[in-house]
Scaffold this motif. Structure first.
Motif, PDB file in Angstrom:
ATOM      1  N   ALA A 247      31.958  28.434 -37.176  1.00 29.68           N
ATOM      2  CA  ALA A 247      33.132  28.737 -36.363  1.00 29.68           C
ATOM      3  C   ALA A 247      33.423  27.579 -35.419  1.00 29.68           C
ATOM      4  O   ALA A 247      32.536  26.833 -35.016  1.00 29.68           O
ATOM      5  N   ALA A 248      34.697  27.435 -35.064  1.00 26.60           N
ATOM      6  CA  ALA A 248      35.108  26.326 -34.195  1.00 26.60           C
ATOM      7  C   ALA A 248      34.483  26.453 -32.811  1.00 26.60           C
ATOM      8  O   ALA A 248      34.142  25.452 -32.182  1.00 26.60           O
ATOM      9  N   ALA A 249      34.335  27.688 -32.327  1.00 32.41           N
ATOM     10  CA  ALA A 249      33.749  27.868 -31.000  1.00 32.41           C
ATOM     11  C   ALA A 249      32.293  27.418 -30.981  1.00 32.41           C
ATOM     12  O   ALA A 249      31.846  26.750 -30.032  1.00 32.41           O
ATOM     13  N   ASN A 250      31.538  27.731 -32.030  1.00 31.38           N
ATOM     14  CA  ASN A 250      30.128  27.309 -32.089  1.00 31.38           C
ATOM     15  C   ASN A 250      30.004  25.789 -32.186  1.00 31.38           C
ATOM     16  O   ASN A 250      29.160  25.166 -31.548  1.00 31.38           O
TER      17      ASN A 250
ATOM     18  N   ASN B 187      28.208  23.286 -29.390  1.00 36.75           N
ATOM     19  CA  ASN B 187      27.139  22.343 -29.749  1.00 36.75           C
ATOM     20  C   ASN B 187      27.484  20.926 -29.332  1.00 36.75           C
ATOM     21  O   ASN B 187      26.657  20.192 -28.781  1.00 36.75           O
ATOM     22  N   ASN B 188      28.724  20.529 -29.562  1.00 38.80           N
ATOM     23  CA  ASN B 188      29.158  19.173 -29.179  1.00 38.80           C
ATOM     24  C   ASN B 188      29.166  18.991 -27.666  1.00 38.80           C
ATOM     25  O   ASN B 188      28.779  17.932 -27.150  1.00 38.80           O
ATOM     26  N   MET B 189      29.602  20.013 -26.927  1.00 35.58           N
ATOM     27  CA  MET B 189      29.620  19.919 -25.467  1.00 35.58           C
ATOM     28  C   MET B 189      28.191  19.838 -24.909  1.00 35.58           C
ATOM     29  O   MET B 189      27.941  19.146 -23.925  1.00 35.58           O
ATOM     30  N   ALA B 190      27.257  20.520 -25.561  1.00 35.86           N
ATOM     31  CA  ALA B 190      25.869  20.438 -25.113  1.00 35.86           C
ATOM     32  C   ALA B 190      25.321  19.031 -25.303  1.00 35.86           C
ATOM     33  O   ALA B 190      24.587  18.505 -24.462  1.00 35.86           O
TER      34      ALA B 190
ATOM     35  N   ALA C 218      26.844  16.798 -22.627  1.00 35.70           N
ATOM     36  CA  ALA C 218      26.249  17.060 -21.312  1.00 35.70           C
ATOM     37  C   ALA C 218      24.907  16.359 -21.167  1.00 35.70           C
ATOM     38  O   ALA C 218      24.570  15.846 -20.100  1.00 35.70           O
ATOM     39  N   LYS C 219      24.141  16.313 -22.243  1.00 33.92           N
ATOM     40  CA  LYS C 219      22.861  15.606 -22.200  1.00 33.92           C
ATOM     41  C   LYS C 219      23.054  14.105 -22.061  1.00 33.92           C
ATOM     42  O   LYS C 219      22.296  13.428 -21.365  1.00 33.92           O
ATOM     43  N   LEU C 220      24.101  13.561 -22.728  1.00 35.16           N
ATOM     44  CA  LEU C 220      24.354  12.126 -22.633  1.00 35.16           C
ATOM     45  C   LEU C 220      24.868  11.730 -21.268  1.00 35.16           C
ATOM     46  O   LEU C 220      24.574  10.638 -20.768  1.00 35.16           O
ATOM     47  N   ASP C 221      25.689  12.605 -20.633  1.00 32.36           N
ATOM     48  CA  ASP C 221      26.296  12.276 -19.340  1.00 32.36           C
ATOM     49  C   ASP C 221      25.319  12.476 -18.187  1.00 32.36           C
ATOM     50  O   ASP C 221      25.532  11.976 -17.091  1.00 32.36           O
ATOM     51  N   LYS C 222      24.239  13.174 -18.406  1.00 27.46           N
ATOM     52  CA  LYS C 222      23.294  13.468 -17.339  1.00 27.46           C
ATOM     53  C   LYS C 222      22.464  12.230 -17.008  1.00 27.46           C
ATOM     54  O   LYS C 222      21.984  11.544 -17.890  1.00 27.46           O
ATOM     55  N   GLU C 223      22.341  11.936 -15.716  1.00 26.37           N
ATOM     56  CA  GLU C 223      21.573  10.770 -15.281  1.00 26.37           C
ATOM     57  C   GLU C 223      20.077  11.055 -15.419  1.00 26.37           C
ATOM     58  O   GLU C 223      19.626  12.170 -15.148  1.00 26.37           O
ATOM     59  N   PRO C 224      19.316  10.070 -15.817  1.00 26.11           N
ATOM     60  CA  PRO C 224      17.869  10.288 -15.938  1.00 26.11           C
ATOM     61  C   PRO C 224      17.226  10.454 -14.576  1.00 26.11           C
ATOM     62  O   PRO C 224      17.589   9.783 -13.605  1.00 26.11           O
ATOM     63  N   THR C 225      16.312  11.356 -14.490  1.00 25.36           N
ATOM     64  CA  THR C 225      15.598  11.614 -13.235  1.00 25.36           C
ATOM     65  C   THR C 225      14.464  10.621 -13.096  1.00 25.36           C
ATOM     66  O   THR C 225      13.617  10.472 -13.976  1.00 25.36           O
ATOM     67  N   VAL C 226      14.474   9.914 -11.941  1.00 29.38           N
ATOM     68  CA  VAL C 226      13.448   8.915 -11.660  1.00 29.38           C
ATOM     69  C   VAL C 226      12.516   9.470 -10.603  1.00 29.38           C
ATOM     70  O   VAL C 226      12.967   9.995  -9.576  1.00 29.38           O
ATOM     71  N   LYS C 227      11.223   9.374 -10.864  1.00 28.96           N
ATOM     72  CA  LYS C 227      10.251   9.856  -9.903  1.00 28.96           C
ATOM     73  C   LYS C 227      10.214   8.940  -8.684  1.00 28.96           C
ATOM     74  O   LYS C 227      10.222   7.721  -8.813  1.00 28.96           O
TER      75      LYS C 227
END
Length: 266
Positions: free
Chosen positions: A200-203, A207-210, A213-222
């Protein structure tokens, strides 16, 4: 030669000084019974535990008969070996003419079939021998080690399955083209889960938005311990004060800066 002759004559004379008995080959000297007990280099061997077949034969009263190593061949008119090189057990593999069933496959090779059957019998015997050894070890316990308690069948079966799985995956083809043993179960592994080609188009959108979101998220630095102790993520205050005061500390830096200010006012 004279010394050897004298020694042999003395030995024979001492032998025939003993009581003798007559026989067809001449007089025989009766040697005295030994009086010195020679110690053994190794302890007496322990009796081997009976195999599964020996236990069954004992219960049924079956007498063990030993097969002769050679049998009579009517074609060659001579005694030939039962096993081994040029043995009778390889007769079907080397004969020039073999009877084949009418419904056999076109590529059926009787020599190869006979050879595979013989190798299967050898593998079966080896497998039964290992089972007998494992059964004897379980009943009597290991010869060395802190514990001599018998191993339960469930644990022993798991160890055998684990060892078999490791050996199957140790070949170049990861066991794909290896010959399977009789009664061997198929190895269970992790299966990859593939998404359906049509959804389905919604699924698909979720999946693509997820992924985005992972690509746009900045890496967490300790954070380092020094930056946490100073309270600043950009500037290390302690290092800056030590550099400005030339290692004297913050008190000396404050005193120098205060003195310069008073002198300027005057």
């Amino acid at each position: 030669m004279s010394t050897a002759r004298d020694g042999v004559q003395t030995l024979i004379a001492s032998l025939f000084s003993l009581p003798t008995i007559s026989s067809a080959d001449g007089p025989l000297a009766q040697l005295p019974s030994p009086t010195t007990l020679l110690p053994r280099a190794k302890p007496l061997p322990k009796p081997k535990p009976p195999t599964k077949w020996e236990q069954f034969a004992k219960a049924k009263g079956i007498q063990k008969t030993r097969k002769e190593k050679k049998i009579w061949d009517e074609e060659k008119q001579e005694w030939v070996d039962r096993w081994g090189w040029k043995g009778v057990n390889k007769k079907e593999e080397t004969q020039w003419l073999t009877e084949v069933r009418a419904n056999a496959d076109v590529d059926h090779d009787p020599s190869k079939a006979a050879r595979d059957a013989r190798k299967e019998r050898v593998a079966k015997n080896e497998r039964q021998h290992k089972q007998n050894v494992a059964r004897a070890t379980q009943s009597t316990g290991p010869s060395t080690g802190p514990s001599t308690a018998p191993v339960p069948n469930s644990i022993r079966k798991k160890e055998i399955d684990r060892t078999l799985a490791v050996t199957r995956a140790s070949t170049a083809s990861m066991g794909k083209f290896d010959r399977k043993l009789e009664g061997e179960k198929k190895l269970k592994g992790l299966k990859r889960k593939f998404e359906p080609t049509e959804m389905a188009a919604a699924n698909e959108k979720s999946n693509n938005m997820a992924i985005l979101a992972k690509l746009d998220k900045e890496p967490t630095v300790k954070k380092s311990r020094k930056s946490e102790s100073s309270g600043s993520d950009v500037l290390n205050v302690r290092k800056a004060i030590r550099s400005a005061s030339k290692g004297k500390g913050s008190a000396a830096l404050a005193r120098d800066s205060g003195g310069k200010g008073k002198k300027g006012k005057r």
